[in-house]
Design a protein around this motif. Structure first.
Motif, PDB file in Angstrom:
ATOM      1  N   SER A   1       0.836  -1.192   0.000  1.00  0.00           N
ATOM      2  CA  SER A   1       0.000   0.000   0.000  1.00  0.00           C
ATOM      3  C   SER A   1       0.876   1.249   0.000  1.00  0.00           C
ATOM      4  O   SER A   1       0.585   2.236  -0.671  1.00  0.00           O
ATOM      5  CB  SER A   1      -0.914  -0.024   1.229  1.00  0.00           C
ATOM      6  OG  SER A   1      -1.872   0.978   1.117  1.00  0.00           O
TER       7      SER A   1
ATOM      8  N   ASN B   1       2.267   1.461  -3.606  1.00  0.00           N
ATOM      9  CA  ASN B   1       1.338   1.756  -4.708  1.00  0.00           C
ATOM     10  C   ASN B   1       0.478   2.995  -4.472  1.00  0.00           C
ATOM     11  O   ASN B   1       0.016   3.610  -5.415  1.00  0.00           O
ATOM     12  CB  ASN B   1       0.386   0.563  -4.915  1.00  0.00           C
ATOM     13  CG  ASN B   1       1.129  -0.708  -5.253  1.00  0.00           C
ATOM     14  OD1 ASN B   1       2.308  -0.662  -5.568  1.00  0.00           O
ATOM     15  ND2 ASN B   1       0.446  -1.830  -5.170  1.00  0.00           N
ATOM     16  N   GLN B   2       0.225   3.312  -3.216  1.00  0.00           N
ATOM     17  CA  GLN B   2      -0.701   4.414  -2.937  1.00  0.00           C
ATOM     18  C   GLN B   2      -0.009   5.617  -2.267  1.00  0.00           C
ATOM     19  O   GLN B   2      -0.116   6.747  -2.733  1.00  0.00           O
ATOM     20  CB  GLN B   2      -1.816   3.914  -2.009  1.00  0.00           C
ATOM     21  CG  GLN B   2      -2.730   5.018  -1.475  1.00  0.00           C
ATOM     22  CD  GLN B   2      -3.610   4.515  -0.349  1.00  0.00           C
ATOM     23  OE1 GLN B   2      -4.753   4.139  -0.581  1.00  0.00           O
ATOM     24  NE2 GLN B   2      -3.088   4.473   0.859  1.00  0.00           N
ATOM     25  N   THR B   3       0.698   5.346  -1.160  1.00  0.00           N
ATOM     26  CA  THR B   3       1.167   6.462  -0.339  1.00  0.00           C
ATOM     27  C   THR B   3       2.331   7.212  -0.973  1.00  0.00           C
ATOM     28  O   THR B   3       2.320   8.447  -1.028  1.00  0.00           O
ATOM     29  CB  THR B   3       1.552   5.947   1.063  1.00  0.00           C
ATOM     30  OG1 THR B   3       0.447   5.185   1.564  1.00  0.00           O
ATOM     31  CG2 THR B   3       1.845   7.090   1.993  1.00  0.00           C
TER      32      THR B   3
ATOM     33  N   ALA C   1      -4.964   2.224  -6.766  1.00  0.00           N
ATOM     34  CA  ALA C   1      -4.266   2.649  -5.543  1.00  0.00           C
ATOM     35  C   ALA C   1      -3.648   4.033  -5.717  1.00  0.00           C
ATOM     36  O   ALA C   1      -3.708   4.874  -4.817  1.00  0.00           O
ATOM     37  CB  ALA C   1      -3.182   1.634  -5.180  1.00  0.00           C
ATOM     38  N   GLU C   2      -3.085   4.278  -6.886  1.00  0.00           N
ATOM     39  CA  GLU C   2      -2.451   5.583  -7.136  1.00  0.00           C
ATOM     40  C   GLU C   2      -3.501   6.684  -7.188  1.00  0.00           C
ATOM     41  O   GLU C   2      -3.341   7.762  -6.621  1.00  0.00           O
ATOM     42  CB  GLU C   2      -1.668   5.517  -8.444  1.00  0.00           C
ATOM     43  CG  GLU C   2      -0.814   6.742  -8.651  1.00  0.00           C
ATOM     44  CD  GLU C   2       0.137   6.601  -9.828  1.00  0.00           C
ATOM     45  OE1 GLU C   2       0.493   5.459 -10.191  1.00  0.00           O
ATOM     46  OE2 GLU C   2       0.517   7.646 -10.385  1.00  0.00           O
TER      47      GLU C   2
ATOM     48  N   GLY D   1      -4.708   7.371  -3.740  1.00  0.00           N
ATOM     49  CA  GLY D   1      -3.748   8.189  -2.995  1.00  0.00           C
ATOM     50  C   GLY D   1      -3.899   9.659  -3.325  1.00  0.00           C
ATOM     51  O   GLY D   1      -3.851  10.530  -2.441  1.00  0.00           O
TER      52      GLY D   1
ATOM     53  N   ALA E   1      -4.611   0.851   0.828  1.00  0.00           N
ATOM     54  CA  ALA E   1      -5.315   0.951  -0.448  1.00  0.00           C
ATOM     55  C   ALA E   1      -6.333  -0.181  -0.555  1.00  0.00           C
ATOM     56  O   ALA E   1      -6.007  -1.340  -0.287  1.00  0.00           O
ATOM     57  CB  ALA E   1      -4.310   0.879  -1.591  1.00  0.00           C
TER      58      ALA E   1
ATOM     59  N   ALA F   1     -10.227   3.261   0.304  1.00  0.00           N
ATOM     60  CA  ALA F   1      -9.094   3.001   1.196  1.00  0.00           C
ATOM     61  C   ALA F   1      -9.627   2.763   2.599  1.00  0.00           C
ATOM     62  O   ALA F   1     -10.770   3.126   2.908  1.00  0.00           O
ATOM     63  CB  ALA F   1      -8.127   4.170   1.191  1.00  0.00           C
TER      64      ALA F   1
END
Lengths: 301, 306
Positions: A3, A6-8, B69-70, B73, B192, B218
């Motif tokens: 996570s 890929n996200q933060t 996920a991107e 974010g 995510a 999320a």
């Protein structure tokens, strides 16, 4: 960890890039209040990854016993980042090794153990052992410098970060001027000082302020942006250093473990080319490769 | 890397503005807060623009088909920036509900902000009067000509309605998403959504999280430690386009309301009055009422206008 990857990290990078380009566009022209806010926002977005690193670093060094390491990073304390960065200069080499993911700490006993399985260590040649040790020492040396630098940035800039996010507490330049401590009365002749940024203190009873008078706004921007990008780079490596072990697990679609895949322990993940000789790089590469053998008892190990 | 020496050195801040009654400002909120209120317009504009830039980033990611996920974010950055705007407003409301507004403004904790928003949503009228919107009964008691008084009353009610609705929206934003304010700022304990729904799943975490239909989404994890027990709360946040756009809109509302209320309060302090009726929404009045008020405002701004 996935996570984070890929996200933060993409989110943090996007926020910092946005604030950096906004400051470059507006930080030196236009309304003084908006210029100050552009700089404060850049400080905010640069210091967030530095704070993130503190939360993750603490979680892996002081996990809650019996729980997954990451759980510690989900427990908020207003002191986490300040305590973490305030202690960095006093860390011994072992603590840096744990931060680097080269060693792990037993949550109950706090005993240190290398991420290289003991049965594997006996199979290394003396030359291999030497290069592993050289990489370990270089990692400790480099992280001591970089973490110390980020600790200094945190100490210097976190009061501005706090003031920006909690109420946008920037001092209004139109209403206030800065004079030396010994001045009793302000006149046209009084020498006035111009901070690159000034904020009100969040805790002080009377409302003292804090200003930076040593650097210009672009110098502050350059310093914090570089610190922010460095923190993001270290976060990236921190995550990669922990991910390898999880990525070696071969899962079935239902989430159960099927077995272990060959993996490389990312022993040199923190290092740059200059930290080892060409020969050492050739010998070690990314790190020792682990191939899992079937356990005689039949479990996937 | 930082290469500059940092030295602490004492310095004084000197006020550069005057007021006909220095003690009045000191008594009501203190000079530092007064100067801060006078700077609220740029802060509101800045917060709005920051939310908007984050929203553009989200939309760009969407247009470029970035992974969930991107995109999620980037949606969280919109949420974070919207909540910063809401926090400004919460601090303002909390400050003027306290004996020492300057201390309260700076030291407000999450619980204080929750309370301020809950009270504001329950009784916005009371908060608006506290912030300097003239009370209807006080307006009726003035010796203004009847036509001016009636027009001012109309404008006052329109203003109160607009701001009350915005207060509800801002309170809703904060009270629904406050856990994200802390999470996105302090360590980002946000998983995510796709990692919970895709193989191999997220084990126990996935079993306890609420999985919505919206994509991306999320899950925020907030753990509390009491004695030796750790309890973790999970908050699911939808990060699909519709939700992120809504949060962006609410963030803009909160920023605008903060700017307008802070400016109102600063004006009241400047003229030494408990309340006034701003002309912000005068374009919603009928022609006659608007002309009457515009003429009255012009008359008052002239040197002999009183």
């Amino acid at each position: 960890m996935r996570s984070w990857r890929n996200q933060t990290l993409p989110a943090r990078r996007a926020a910092l890039a946005d604030s950096e380009s906004h400051f470059e566009e507006f930080g030196e022209r236009g309304d003084a209040a908006l210029r100050d806010l552009a700089l404060a926002a850049l400080i905010g977005d640069a210091l967030q990854p530095i704070e993130d690193l503190a939360h993750l670093g603490r979680a892996w060094d002081e996990p809650f016993g019996g729980l997954a390491y990451y759980v510690r990073a989900t427990a908020y304390s207003s002191r986490t980042a300040t305590n973490f960065w305030g202690s960095v200069a006093k860390w011994d080499d072992d603590r840096i090794r744990v931060f680097a993911g080269l060693y792990g700490r037993n949550p109950q006993t706090r005993e240190l153990s290398s991420m290289i399985p003991p049965e594997m260590e006996t199979e290394f040649s003396d030359e291999q052992k030497e290069v592993l040790e050289a990489a370990e020492k270089a990692t400790v040396r480099m992280l001591r410098t970089l973490l110390g630098s980020l600790g200094g940035d945190w100490r210097q800039f976190s009061p501005y970060y706090n003031a920006y996010k909690h109420g946008g507490l920037l001092v209004n330049r139109e209403d206030v001027c800065w004079v030396d401590d010994e001045v009793d009365q302000v006149t046209d002749e009084t020498i006035k000082h111009d901070p690159s940024l000034a904020t009100w203190d969040l805790r002080d009873e009377e409302g003292a302020g804090r200003g930076d008078f040593a650097l210009t706004s672009p110098e502050v921007a350059d310093t914090v942006a570089r610190a922010g990008w460095l923190a993001l780079d270290l976060l990236d490596r921190f995550i990669e250093s922990r991910s390898a072990i999880f990525e070696a697990v071969d899962f079935r679609p239902d989430g159960s473990v099927k077995g272990m895949k060959e993996m490389t322990l990312p022993w040199t993940i923190w290092l740059r080319e200059a930290h080892l000789t060409a020969y050492q790089w050739k010998l070690l590469g990314r790190g020792p490769r682990i191939t899992w053998r079937p356990d005689p008892a039949g479990s996937p190990s | 890397m930082a290469g500059f020496d940092c030295q602490d050195r004492g310095m004084q801040m000197a006020l550069q503005l005057r007021h006909h009654d220095h003690d009045y400002i000191e008594r009501l909120c203190g000079w530092p807060l007064y100067t801060h209120l006078r700077n609220a317009g740029p802060l509101a504009d800045f917060r709005t623009a920051a939310v908007e830039r984050a929203w553009s980033g989200y939309r760009r990611a969407e247009a470029n088909s970035k992974p969930d996920a991107e995109r999620g974010g980037l949606g969280l950055i919109v949420v974070q920036r919207a909540l910063l705007a809401a926090e400004d407003l919460g601090r303002l409301l909390h400050a003027f509900d306290n004996e020492n507004p300057w201390v309260a403004f700076r030291r407000a904790k999450i619980d204080d902000l929750d309370r301020a928003f809950a009270q504001a949503a329950a009784n916005p009228e009371e908060r608006l009067i506290q912030m300097g919107l003239l009370d209807s009964s006080a307006l009726l008691d003035t010796d203004l000509p009847k036509s001016v008084r009636e027009a001012a009353l109309q404008l006052r009610e329109i203003t109160a309605r607009q701001w009350s609705a915005q207060m509800h929206d801002s309170a809703g934003l904060w009270l629904t998403h406050a856990p994200l304010a802390r999470a996105t700022t302090h360590g980002f304990p946000v998983i995510a959504g796709e990692l919970l729904t895709e193989s191999p799943g997220a084990g126990e975490l996935g079993e306890h999280a609420q999985i919505p239909d919206a994509r991306p989404f999320a899950v925020v994890m907030i753990s509390k430690v009491r004695d030796r027990e750790v309890s973790t709360q999970l908050h699911t946040v939808h990060l699909d386009r519709r939700m992120v756009r809504t949060i962006r809109d609410l963030g803009r509302v909160a920023a605008r309301l903060y700017g307008q209320l802070a400016e109102l309060k600063a004006n009241c302090l400047h003229v030494g009055q408990a309340g006034t009726v701003p002309l912000l929404f005068a374009d919603r009045l009928g022609d006659n009422a608007r002309l009457t008020l515009t003429r009255e405002a012009r008359r008052r701004s002239e040197p002999s206008g009183g």
